[in-house]
Write an enzyme that holds these catalytic residues in place. Sequence first.
Site, PDB file in Angstrom:
ATOM      1  N   CYS A  30     -27.882   5.616   2.638  1.00 13.98           N
ATOM      2  CA  CYS A  30     -26.732   5.295   2.088  1.00 13.98           C
ATOM      3  C   CYS A  30     -26.582   5.834   0.723  1.00 13.98           C
ATOM      4  O   CYS A  30     -25.359   5.493   0.202  1.00 13.98           O
ATOM      5  CB  CYS A  30     -26.504   3.736   2.092  1.00 13.98           C
ATOM      6  SG  CYS A  30     -26.346   3.115   3.937  1.00 13.98           S
ATOM      7  N   CYS A  99     -22.188  -0.993  -5.978  1.00  5.98           N
ATOM      8  CA  CYS A  99     -23.440  -0.874  -6.532  1.00  5.98           C
ATOM      9  C   CYS A  99     -23.807  -2.483  -7.263  1.00  5.98           C
ATOM     10  O   CYS A  99     -25.040  -2.723  -7.222  1.00  5.98           O
ATOM     11  CB  CYS A  99     -23.331   0.024  -7.649  1.00  5.98           C
ATOM     12  SG  CYS A  99     -23.151   1.722  -7.325  1.00  5.98           S
TER      13      CYS A  99
END
Lengths: 125, 382
Positions: A30, A99
């Site tokens: 990913c 993130c």
Amino acid sequence: MELYSNPKNVGSLDEKDENVGTSVVGAPSCGDVIKLQIKVDEEGKISDAKFKTFGCGAAIASSALITDWVQGKTLSEAKKIKNQDVAEYLSLPPVKAHCSVLAEEAIEKAIENYLSKKGEETCKK
Amino acid sequence: MNVYMDYQATTPCDKRVVDEMLPYFTEKFGNPHSGHALGLRANEGVEIARKKIADLIHANDPREIVFTSGATESNNLAIKGAVHYYKSDRKKIITSAIEHKCVLETCRSLQSEGYEVVFVPVLSNGIVDMDFLQREIDDNTILVSIMTVNNEIGTIQPIKEISKICREHGVLFHTDAAQAVGKVEVDVADVDLMSISGHKIYGPKGVGALYVRIKPRIRLTPLFSGGGQERGVRSGTLAVPLCVGLGKACEIAKNEMHQEAERLTEMKNHFIGKILSRLEKVYLNGDREKRIPGCLNFSFEGVEGESIMLGMPEVCVSSGSACTSASLEPSYVLKALSIREDLAHCSLRIGLGRFTTFEEVEYVSDKIIETVTRLRSMSPLW
């Protein structure tokens, strides 16, 4: 940007130390992996936190920021840090929000790991 | 100081191109479709440019060149135009998995109209699977559209062989040559339709061309309704200065292409040699030989592509990891090569071109080595 170029807290702690909690979140496929470690002192406060991150600048900066914020905090205080706070502090654009989510997850998992280590020990005793 | 190494994204206009264009903004401003003196002067500029483009791609007749707004329009016009014109007989379109988005999306839009679209896979070296193409092509196929050079990895497709297969089945062959024209020899003898871009070959942005074969004549249904300019295929007043610029860019490319390719090959070999000898676990994506010299694509194990870019902000390169786009998916081109998915996130495209110097090659390769080493020291995967 500064947190990406000169990130604090890069590195690792001794995984076998009973006072260290370790987490690895994300997946290489990913594009983001955060390995995060915390060390907890006798008073239950986080005395040290280190990370290693594979990912874009935002992932690195999020890891650096969150390992900085948790220093000196108790575990319950550390758990209260939310990804929105990280995203806001770093002014992450919406596409980079994942993130900060990953960084929050890393802290939670590291705390869990620490607590389970402690739990096991209590049982042994 | 910025160092530009992203020549597949765009190129700076060559000064000689700009000089050629300038008079057509002011004193030679006429509408090329007007019959008076000023119109004729503008028209003359356009026709000279048309001839120069035809010369570069070995077209026999300049009338086979249709000016467009760029390669995206050329690709749309070629594929939709041919498919819509010849639709009554056949229903199938064949393209490759690594085409530019504008070809893939054009094909998908035709798919939603009811056409059958086949995406030919590529081998791990980035070259189309010819056996697959051979199996799929049949009498129901209208058109095959396969790019000459890939924009991300720079691999060159076997155009002559594909052409042969298409001819055997009486199928039209279109190639998107935006990244090929002016870099390697292309010859329209192999194709029926060819797309060209201005800004990839040191010409201006906003202009491109489509080669449309005259013998035997390929017919296209136009995208726009209007005054029937460009032999009825592309209505709209021509952007004369841009057309002139594209022509000049093609003329320069024809004269200097081979010398330039030699210089770039030398720089490319130095670049690859230095990176591979100084860093472990770096992979060059795409065939080592069948590629244009100006395009390098590396995967640096253990570090994400975008973070490398961020680590050297003065260096203008491109990252294959699409972390900035909404999808967060790594490059579909690298995925099509079946490379490990984590490596698809670790890629960097480096584009060398006409104005790249050896000093820049040294500087950028040093920067990459330094940045990758630093990021690897903080990567949990390294």
